[in-house]
Write a protein that holds these residues in place. Structure first.
Motif, PDB file in Angstrom:
ATOM      1  N   MET A 222      11.877  -2.859 -16.714  1.00 28.06           N
ATOM      2  CA  MET A 222      11.806  -2.348 -16.089  1.00 28.06           C
ATOM      3  C   MET A 222      10.006  -2.523 -16.507  1.00 28.06           C
ATOM      4  SD  MET A 222      13.040  -0.194 -13.764  1.00 28.06           S
ATOM      5  CE  MET A 222      13.365   1.717 -13.534  1.00 28.06           C
ATOM      6  N   LEU A 223      10.214  -2.481 -17.660  1.00 28.83           N
ATOM      7  CA  LEU A 223       8.628  -2.403 -17.325  1.00 28.83           C
ATOM      8  C   LEU A 223       7.334  -3.176 -16.840  1.00 28.83           C
ATOM      9  CD1 LEU A 223       6.582  -0.698 -19.296  1.00 28.83           C
ATOM     10  CD2 LEU A 223       6.260  -2.248 -21.218  1.00 28.83           C
ATOM     11  N   ALA A 224       8.261  -4.709 -17.114  1.00 35.79           N
ATOM     12  CA  ALA A 224       7.653  -5.899 -16.377  1.00 35.79           C
ATOM     13  C   ALA A 224       7.293  -5.753 -14.636  1.00 35.79           C
ATOM     14  CB  ALA A 224       8.741  -7.285 -16.820  1.00 35.79           C
ATOM     15  N   VAL A 225       8.510  -4.996 -13.845  1.00 39.01           N
ATOM     16  CA  VAL A 225       8.876  -4.734 -12.851  1.00 39.01           C
ATOM     17  C   VAL A 225       7.072  -3.827 -12.759  1.00 39.01           C
ATOM     18  CG1 VAL A 225      10.358  -3.982 -11.114  1.00 39.01           C
ATOM     19  CG2 VAL A 225      10.971  -5.344 -12.856  1.00 39.01           C
ATOM     20  N   ALA A 226       7.261  -3.257 -13.263  1.00 42.31           N
ATOM     21  CA  ALA A 226       6.536  -2.296 -12.971  1.00 42.31           C
ATOM     22  C   ALA A 226       4.583  -2.460 -13.356  1.00 42.31           C
ATOM     23  CB  ALA A 226       6.706  -0.696 -13.874  1.00 42.31           C
ATOM     24  N   ALA A 227       4.676  -3.362 -14.102  1.00 43.34           N
ATOM     25  CA  ALA A 227       3.718  -4.015 -14.610  1.00 43.34           C
ATOM     26  C   ALA A 227       2.513  -4.672 -13.112  1.00 43.34           C
ATOM     27  CB  ALA A 227       3.362  -5.030 -15.231  1.00 43.34           C
ATOM     28  N   ILE A 228       3.684  -5.540 -12.500  1.00 48.26           N
ATOM     29  CA  ILE A 228       3.900  -6.629 -11.460  1.00 48.26           C
ATOM     30  C   ILE A 228       3.524  -5.450 -10.595  1.00 48.26           C
ATOM     31  CG2 ILE A 228       5.069  -8.179  -9.964  1.00 48.26           C
ATOM     32  CD1 ILE A 228       6.663  -9.370 -12.216  1.00 48.26           C
ATOM     33  N   LEU A 229       4.090  -5.026  -9.918  1.00 47.62           N
ATOM     34  CA  LEU A 229       3.711  -3.885  -9.202  1.00 47.62           C
ATOM     35  C   LEU A 229       2.328  -2.805  -8.523  1.00 47.62           C
ATOM     36  CD1 LEU A 229       7.296  -2.126  -7.974  1.00 47.62           C
ATOM     37  CD2 LEU A 229       6.156  -3.613  -7.143  1.00 47.62           C
ATOM     38  N   LEU A 230       1.837  -3.179 -10.064  1.00 47.40           N
ATOM     39  CA  LEU A 230       1.096  -1.844 -10.090  1.00 47.40           C
ATOM     40  C   LEU A 230      -0.330  -2.840 -10.389  1.00 47.40           C
ATOM     41  CD1 LEU A 230       0.901   0.185 -13.204  1.00 47.40           C
ATOM     42  CD2 LEU A 230       0.646   0.581 -11.135  1.00 47.40           C
ATOM     43  N   SER A 231      -0.294  -4.049 -10.709  1.00 43.58           N
ATOM     44  CA  SER A 231      -1.280  -5.562 -10.490  1.00 43.58           C
ATOM     45  C   SER A 231      -1.398  -5.911  -9.083  1.00 43.58           C
ATOM     46  CB  SER A 231      -0.721  -6.645 -10.953  1.00 43.58           C
ATOM     47  OG  SER A 231       0.357  -7.291 -11.460  1.00 43.58           O
ATOM     48  N   LEU A 232      -0.231  -5.523  -8.721  1.00 40.19           N
ATOM     49  CA  LEU A 232      -0.366  -6.196  -6.122  1.00 40.19           C
ATOM     50  C   LEU A 232      -1.450  -5.242  -6.006  1.00 40.19           C
ATOM     51  CD1 LEU A 232       3.437  -7.669  -6.098  1.00 40.19           C
ATOM     52  CD2 LEU A 232       1.325  -8.503  -5.936  1.00 40.19           C
ATOM     53  N   ALA A 233      -0.611  -3.586  -6.180  1.00 38.75           N
ATOM     54  CA  ALA A 233      -1.259  -2.789  -5.690  1.00 38.75           C
ATOM     55  C   ALA A 233      -2.843  -2.664  -5.974  1.00 38.75           C
ATOM     56  CB  ALA A 233      -0.875  -1.600  -5.877  1.00 38.75           C
ATOM     57  N   TYR A 234      -3.713  -3.029  -7.484  1.00 39.75           N
ATOM     58  CA  TYR A 234      -4.876  -3.361  -8.231  1.00 39.75           C
ATOM     59  C   TYR A 234      -5.401  -4.357  -6.539  1.00 39.75           C
ATOM     60  CZ  TYR A 234      -8.391  -4.151 -10.725  1.00 39.75           C
ATOM     61  OH  TYR A 234     -10.236  -4.584 -10.447  1.00 39.75           O
ATOM     62  N   LEU A 235      -4.283  -5.109  -6.028  1.00 40.58           N
ATOM     63  CA  LEU A 235      -4.992  -6.658  -6.670  1.00 40.58           C
ATOM     64  C   LEU A 235      -5.495  -6.739  -4.796  1.00 40.58           C
ATOM     65  CD1 LEU A 235      -3.073  -9.750  -7.563  1.00 40.58           C
ATOM     66  CD2 LEU A 235      -5.862  -9.193  -8.048  1.00 40.58           C
ATOM     67  N   CYS A 236      -4.279  -5.536  -3.703  1.00 48.51           N
ATOM     68  CA  CYS A 236      -4.649  -5.665  -2.564  1.00 48.51           C
ATOM     69  C   CYS A 236      -5.839  -3.805  -2.381  1.00 48.51           C
ATOM     70  CB  CYS A 236      -3.546  -4.731  -1.907  1.00 48.51           C
ATOM     71  SG  CYS A 236      -1.832  -6.062  -1.842  1.00 48.51           S
ATOM     72  N   SER A 237      -6.155  -3.287  -3.180  1.00 46.42           N
ATOM     73  CA  SER A 237      -7.421  -2.633  -3.647  1.00 46.42           C
ATOM     74  C   SER A 237      -8.533  -3.557  -3.349  1.00 46.42           C
ATOM     75  CB  SER A 237      -6.975  -1.302  -4.368  1.00 46.42           C
ATOM     76  OG  SER A 237      -7.556  -1.409  -5.521  1.00 46.42           O
ATOM     77  N   CYS A 238      -8.930  -4.516  -4.076  1.00 48.92           N
ATOM     78  CA  CYS A 238      -9.803  -4.845  -4.244  1.00 48.92           C
ATOM     79  C   CYS A 238      -9.960  -6.139  -3.485  1.00 48.92           C
ATOM     80  CB  CYS A 238      -9.519  -6.153  -5.493  1.00 48.92           C
ATOM     81  SG  CYS A 238      -9.373  -5.106  -7.053  1.00 48.92           S
ATOM     82  N   VAL A 239      -9.225  -6.371  -2.081  1.00 53.84           N
ATOM     83  CA  VAL A 239      -9.237  -7.082  -1.328  1.00 53.84           C
ATOM     84  C   VAL A 239     -10.355  -6.495  -0.023  1.00 53.84           C
ATOM     85  CG1 VAL A 239      -7.857  -8.146   0.191  1.00 53.84           C
ATOM     86  CG2 VAL A 239      -7.571  -9.106  -1.998  1.00 53.84           C
ATOM     87  N   ALA A 240      -8.727  -4.885   0.105  1.00 50.96           N
ATOM     88  CA  ALA A 240      -9.669  -4.102   1.139  1.00 50.96           C
ATOM     89  C   ALA A 240     -11.093  -3.870   0.885  1.00 50.96           C
ATOM     90  CB  ALA A 240      -8.680  -3.104   0.492  1.00 50.96           C
ATOM     91  N   SER A 241     -11.276  -3.439  -0.496  1.00 51.01           N
ATOM     92  CA  SER A 241     -12.393  -3.204  -0.680  1.00 51.01           C
ATOM     93  C   SER A 241     -13.800  -4.132  -0.056  1.00 51.01           C
ATOM     94  CB  SER A 241     -12.880  -2.666  -2.294  1.00 51.01           C
ATOM     95  OG  SER A 241     -12.577  -3.732  -3.541  1.00 51.01           O
ATOM     96  N   ARG A 242     -13.687  -5.267  -0.288  1.00 55.62           N
ATOM     97  CA  ARG A 242     -14.695  -6.362  -0.290  1.00 55.62           C
ATOM     98  C   ARG A 242     -14.546  -6.495   1.688  1.00 55.62           C
ATOM     99  NH1 ARG A 242     -13.250 -11.574  -3.423  1.00 55.62           N
ATOM    100  NH2 ARG A 242     -14.017 -10.737  -5.759  1.00 55.62           N
ATOM    101  N   LYS A 243     -13.457  -6.486   1.942  1.00 55.82           N
ATOM    102  CA  LYS A 243     -12.898  -6.513   3.660  1.00 55.82           C
ATOM    103  C   LYS A 243     -14.324  -5.043   4.143  1.00 55.82           C
ATOM    104  CE  LYS A 243      -9.047  -8.266   4.329  1.00 55.82           C
ATOM    105  NZ  LYS A 243      -8.133  -8.468   5.202  1.00 55.82           N
ATOM    106  N   MET A 244     -14.070  -4.077   3.407  1.00 52.95           N
ATOM    107  CA  MET A 244     -15.058  -2.823   3.860  1.00 52.95           C
ATOM    108  C   MET A 244     -16.272  -3.233   3.557  1.00 52.95           C
ATOM    109  SD  MET A 244     -13.117   0.586   3.293  1.00 52.95           S
ATOM    110  CE  MET A 244     -14.256   1.027   3.359  1.00 52.95           C
TER     111      MET A 244
END
Length: 58
Positions: free
Chosen positions: A1-23
């Protein structure tokens, strides 16, 4: 369960970084123009304090 949460949070972080670079790229594409016709001072004018009596001495 903890591993799934860590993966989801890291994916959300990466998506936000990509979005900020596009802006940032969209902002950088806007042309930068310097206006020489209109001068905008960067600081207030320098005022030398003196009394009304000193103005007649010059």
């Amino acid at each position: 369960m903890l591993a799934v949460a860590a993966i989801l949070l890291s994916l959300a972080y990466l998506c936000s970084c990509v979005a900020s670079r596009k802006m940032k790229k969209e902002i950088d594409k806007q042309p930068q123009t310097d206006s020489v016709d209109v001068f905008v001072p960067t600081h207030p004018p320098v005022v030398v304090p003196h009394s009304w009596r000193e103005s007649g001495k010059k």
